[in-house]
Scaffold this active site. Structure first.
Site, PDB file in Angstrom:
ATOM      1  CG  ASP A  19      -1.964  -1.083   1.196  1.00 34.76           C
ATOM      2  OD1 ASP A  19      -2.385  -1.474   0.094  1.00 34.76           O
ATOM      3  OD2 ASP A  19      -2.393  -1.532   2.272  1.00 34.76           O
ATOM      4  CG  ASP A  54      -6.567  -1.275  -1.619  1.00 29.39           C
ATOM      5  OD1 ASP A  54      -6.852  -2.477  -1.757  1.00 29.39           O
ATOM      6  OD2 ASP A  54      -5.626  -0.877  -0.909  1.00 29.39           O
TER       7      ASP A  54
END
Length: 176
Positions: A129, A148
């Site tokens: 991330d 995401d």
């Protein structure tokens, strides 16, 4: 199953989503010092303190949820279950010819994002991330990635399409 323009479109959106996500993660892993338990890692300001890039390895799901689960449960909930669900959704959109183009794009984006994150969990044991948004405390996200973003965008599109269909059916009922 017959290969059509519609099928090609679905595959194209899925593959493009996976490619964009994986390329962005390769660039982040190669160029941004990762955060560890003992050091904060590198933070790159893209737009002041509002939009920041960093490198965080997430062994759980959304916002790290599930990272404390025992390994067997983590495999079931973060690998096996998502693969089964993504397979069913893909089967559904390939078979159901009544799905509108916006919903088709949304479902394909969700599938692509899901596959990209599952791939990371299988290959790396965690998901990379790297984006973080903080609009002065008014709006703040967790640290996320392009997969995401694809899943979230797909969900919002499905939500808006659903409300649009509901509004149309209500309008039709009023005129009938």
């Amino acid at each position: 199953m017959k290969f059509t323009k519609r099928t090609a479109y679905i595959i194209l959106v899925i593959v493009a989503t996976i490619a964009i996500d994986q390329i962005s993660k390769v660039l982040v892993r190669a160029n941004i010092q990762p955060r560890t338990d003992f050091q904060l890692g590198e933070r790159i300001s893209l737009i002041g303190d509002a939009f920041i890039m960093m490198n965080v390895e997430n062994s759980g799901a959304f916002l790290g949820m599930g990272s404390d689960l025992n390994p067997t449960l983590r495999i079931v909930l973060l690998l096996i279950l998502p693969i089964i669900v993504l397979g069913f959704v893909l089967r559904h959109i390939l078979k159901d010819k009544t799905i509108d183009n916006w919903s088709l794009f949304a479902f394909a984006s969700i599938i692509g994002g899901g596959i990209a994150n599952v791939y990371d969990r299988i290959i790396y044991g965690s998901v990379t991330d790297f984006f973080y948004i903080d609009l002065g405390g008014v709006f703040r996200t967790g640290i996320f990635n392009m997969a995401d973003l694809s899943v979230t965008t797909g969900m919002f599109i499905l939500l808006f399409v659903s409300f649009g269909k509901k509004k149309k059916s209500e309008d039709l009922e009023k005129t009938a």
